[in-house]
Design a protein around this motif. Structure first.
Motif, PDB file in Angstrom:
ATOM      1  N   ARG A   1     -12.409  65.471 -20.630  1.00  0.00           N
ATOM      2  CA  ARG A   1     -13.606  64.824 -19.718  1.00  0.00           C
ATOM      3  C   ARG A   1     -14.836  64.449 -20.706  1.00  0.00           C
ATOM      4  N   PRO A   2     -15.252  63.053 -20.432  1.00  0.00           N
ATOM      5  CA  PRO A   2     -16.475  62.885 -21.309  1.00  0.00           C
ATOM      6  C   PRO A   2     -17.529  63.522 -20.626  1.00  0.00           C
ATOM      7  N   PRO A   3     -18.258  64.016 -21.461  1.00  0.00           N
ATOM      8  CA  PRO A   3     -19.691  64.696 -21.145  1.00  0.00           C
ATOM      9  C   PRO A   3     -20.528  63.928 -20.059  1.00  0.00           C
ATOM     10  N   ILE A   4     -20.573  62.679 -20.058  1.00  0.00           N
ATOM     11  CA  ILE A   4     -21.550  62.074 -19.127  1.00  0.00           C
ATOM     12  C   ILE A   4     -20.713  61.600 -17.861  1.00  0.00           C
ATOM     13  N   VAL A   5     -19.271  62.172 -17.795  1.00  0.00           N
ATOM     14  CA  VAL A   5     -18.591  61.859 -16.268  1.00  0.00           C
ATOM     15  C   VAL A   5     -18.679  62.880 -15.486  1.00  0.00           C
ATOM     16  N   ASN A   6     -19.082  62.720 -14.008  1.00  0.00           N
ATOM     17  CA  ASN A   6     -19.087  63.696 -13.030  1.00  0.00           C
ATOM     18  C   ASN A   6     -17.852  64.678 -13.080  1.00  0.00           C
ATOM     19  N   GLU A   7     -18.030  66.020 -13.559  1.00  0.00           N
ATOM     20  CA  GLU A   7     -16.879  66.818 -13.447  1.00  0.00           C
ATOM     21  C   GLU A   7     -15.952  66.885 -12.371  1.00  0.00           C
ATOM     22  N   GLU A   8     -16.412  66.848 -11.134  1.00  0.00           N
ATOM     23  CA  GLU A   8     -15.558  66.941  -9.755  1.00  0.00           C
ATOM     24  C   GLU A   8     -14.736  65.998  -9.852  1.00  0.00           C
ATOM     25  N   LEU A   9     -15.475  64.528  -9.962  1.00  0.00           N
ATOM     26  CA  LEU A   9     -14.577  63.489 -10.063  1.00  0.00           C
ATOM     27  C   LEU A   9     -13.346  63.443 -10.964  1.00  0.00           C
ATOM     28  N   TRP A  10     -13.846  63.881 -12.108  1.00  0.00           N
ATOM     29  CA  TRP A  10     -12.811  63.863 -13.184  1.00  0.00           C
ATOM     30  C   TRP A  10     -11.556  64.636 -12.811  1.00  0.00           C
ATOM     31  N   ASN A  11     -12.003  65.918 -12.099  1.00  0.00           N
ATOM     32  CA  ASN A  11     -10.678  66.738 -11.871  1.00  0.00           C
ATOM     33  C   ASN A  11     -10.117  66.165 -10.698  1.00  0.00           C
ATOM     34  N   ASP A  12     -10.562  65.199  -9.941  1.00  0.00           N
ATOM     35  CA  ASP A  12      -9.882  64.465  -8.732  1.00  0.00           C
ATOM     36  C   ASP A  12      -9.088  63.307  -9.053  1.00  0.00           C
ATOM     37  N   LEU A  13      -9.271  62.736 -10.416  1.00  0.00           N
ATOM     38  CA  LEU A  13      -8.765  61.480 -10.650  1.00  0.00           C
ATOM     39  C   LEU A  13      -7.213  61.804 -11.155  1.00  0.00           C
ATOM     40  N   ARG A  14      -6.502  60.516 -10.833  1.00  0.00           N
ATOM     41  CA  ARG A  14      -5.228  60.542 -11.156  1.00  0.00           C
ATOM     42  C   ARG A  14      -4.894  60.025 -12.669  1.00  0.00           C
ATOM     43  N   PRO A  15      -3.762  60.343 -13.197  1.00  0.00           N
ATOM     44  CA  PRO A  15      -3.711  59.895 -14.531  1.00  0.00           C
ATOM     45  C   PRO A  15      -3.384  58.499 -14.724  1.00  0.00           C
ATOM     46  N   CYS A  16      -3.804  57.342 -15.404  1.00  0.00           N
ATOM     47  CA  CYS A  16      -3.341  56.020 -15.767  1.00  0.00           C
ATOM     48  C   CYS A  16      -1.938  55.802 -15.763  1.00  0.00           C
ATOM     49  N   ASN A  17      -1.395  54.960 -15.358  1.00  0.00           N
ATOM     50  CA  ASN A  17      -0.201  54.555 -15.481  1.00  0.00           C
ATOM     51  C   ASN A  17       0.170  52.899 -15.393  1.00  0.00           C
ATOM     52  N   ARG A  18       1.338  52.562 -15.623  1.00  0.00           N
ATOM     53  CA  ARG A  18       1.578  51.032 -15.752  1.00  0.00           C
ATOM     54  C   ARG A  18       1.141  50.511 -14.362  1.00  0.00           C
ATOM     55  N   ARG A  19       1.276  51.338 -13.250  1.00  0.00           N
ATOM     56  CA  ARG A  19       0.778  50.915 -11.916  1.00  0.00           C
ATOM     57  C   ARG A  19      -0.746  50.850 -11.665  1.00  0.00           C
ATOM     58  N   THR A  20      -1.432  51.381 -12.603  1.00  0.00           N
ATOM     59  CA  THR A  20      -2.647  51.477 -12.069  1.00  0.00           C
ATOM     60  C   THR A  20      -3.332  50.032 -12.157  1.00  0.00           C
ATOM     61  N   PRO A  21      -4.005  49.482 -11.138  1.00  0.00           N
ATOM     62  CA  PRO A  21      -4.622  48.291 -11.205  1.00  0.00           C
ATOM     63  C   PRO A  21      -5.542  48.071 -12.342  1.00  0.00           C
ATOM     64  N   ARG A  22      -5.626  46.800 -12.883  1.00  0.00           N
ATOM     65  CA  ARG A  22      -6.204  46.476 -14.144  1.00  0.00           C
ATOM     66  C   ARG A  22      -7.843  46.703 -14.082  1.00  0.00           C
ATOM     67  N   ARG A  23      -8.180  46.559 -12.878  1.00  0.00           N
ATOM     68  CA  ARG A  23      -9.752  46.661 -12.511  1.00  0.00           C
ATOM     69  C   ARG A  23     -10.219  48.016 -12.622  1.00  0.00           C
ATOM     70  N   TYR A  24      -9.391  48.892 -12.973  1.00  0.00           N
ATOM     71  CA  TYR A  24      -9.811  50.381 -12.989  1.00  0.00           C
ATOM     72  C   TYR A  24     -10.490  50.719 -13.993  1.00  0.00           C
ATOM     73  N   LEU A  25     -11.548  51.592 -14.137  1.00  0.00           N
ATOM     74  CA  LEU A  25     -12.140  52.105 -15.204  1.00  0.00           C
ATOM     75  C   LEU A  25     -10.991  53.163 -15.755  1.00  0.00           C
ATOM     76  N   ARG A  26     -11.207  53.012 -17.318  1.00  0.00           N
ATOM     77  CA  ARG A  26     -10.276  53.992 -17.915  1.00  0.00           C
ATOM     78  C   ARG A  26     -11.005  55.331 -18.385  1.00  0.00           C
ATOM     79  N   ILE A  27     -10.722  56.558 -18.058  1.00  0.00           N
ATOM     80  CA  ILE A  27     -11.942  57.501 -18.262  1.00  0.00           C
ATOM     81  C   ILE A  27     -11.413  58.442 -19.164  1.00  0.00           C
ATOM     82  N   GLY A  28     -11.947  59.183 -20.101  1.00  0.00           N
ATOM     83  CA  GLY A  28     -11.242  60.193 -21.049  1.00  0.00           C
ATOM     84  C   GLY A  28     -11.438  59.862 -22.541  1.00  0.00           C
ATOM     85  N   PHE A  29     -11.643  60.728 -23.178  1.00  0.00           N
ATOM     86  CA  PHE A  29     -11.906  60.569 -24.707  1.00  0.00           C
ATOM     87  C   PHE A  29     -10.867  61.573 -25.348  1.00  0.00           C
TER      88      PHE A  29
END
Length: 268
Positions: free
Chosen positions: A66-94
């Protein structure tokens, strides 16, 4: 006389046909309309956990932290990125999977956060910002994820005034915000099925850096209603720095683990 008889015969024939048609309808009846069961249909975006129209979607990069600037609660609820993830989505994580890459990215992230703290507080903050950005550009050239973003930061004939832009937008956003948490951007939480704050606004560096999100993040729905002129408090000098700072803003955010879609941030 014959004409009258002929007309009467035609009239009687018409009445007979009309009576026959009515009788046929009584016996046979009107054709019945049939309705086929089409099932429940496709589930909506919310049911699939995808961001509905008007919301910004985000996903979690596989194997990342989790990036330190990202909401921790949102981070825990996010699903992993995959091939079906829409291109318009933000990719979060370092950080990657390899320990060496983790060390490199963590060192880079720590350096950027410290530089943001100094730039926010120091009188020569703009100088510190420029120094940090030059270092980030050099480091990013060795990272495939960041390489293309570095190329957009070149070609300017004059330096940007980052601190003036960000200090102006931070004060103005706080003043005009109607939200109690003063959140600069929202993303769709697939678990709660609602928009929540994208950033951890308790961190001063995050609040300062993302105060101009509506101007600098060309994501259409994010920052909607807060024009650059409005966020710049109708300061022409501030707005003149928006296009100058945008590529660097994108690079810094992606370095911190919040990567905007390539198609959105590309200037072409």
């Amino acid at each position: 006389m014959q004409g009258s008889r002929r007309l009467a015969a035609v009239f009687r024939t018409g009445l007979s046909l009309l009576a026959f048609s009515a009788a046929s309808m009584v016996l046979v009846g009107c054709p019945k309309t049939q309705f086929f069961d089409e099932g429940r249909g496709q589930p909506g975006d919310r049911a699939l956990g995808q961001a509905p129209p008007g919301s910004v979607g985000a996903c979690k990069v596989f194997g990342s932290l989790r990036p330190p600037i990202v909401n921790e609660e949102l981070w825990n609820d996010l699903r992993p990125c995959n091939r079906r993830t829409p291109r318009r989505y933000l990719r979060i994580g370092f950080s990657g999977i390899s320990e060496l890459k983790n060390e490199d990215e963590e060192r880079r992230l720590k350096y950027v956060m410290e530089a943001l703290t100094e730039a926010d507080e120091a009188e020569d903050g703009n100088t510190k910002m420029r120094g940090m950005l030059r270092a980030v550009q050099r480091m990013a050239l060795e990272d495939e994820k960041l390489k293309a973003r570095v190329e957009r930061t070149t070609g300017r004939t004059f330096p940007c005034d980052y601190t003036h832009l960000l200090h102006t937008t931070e004060k103005q956003y706080t003043r005009i915000s109607t939200q109690p948490d003063e959140c600069p951007a929202y993303a769709y939480d697939p678990k709660k099925r609602e928009d929540v704050c994208l950033f951890d606004t308790r961190i001063e560096e995050a609040r300062w850096l993302t105060s101009a999100w509506g101007c600098l993040a060309f994501t259409e729905t994010l920052g909607e209603g807060n024009s650059c002129y409005k966020l710049c408090a109708y300061d022409d000098y501030c707005t003149s720095q928006v296009s100058c700072s945008q590529p660097d803003f994108d690079l810094v955010l992606c370095t911190l683990g919040v990567c905007m879609p390539e198609k959105v941030v590309a200037i072409y």
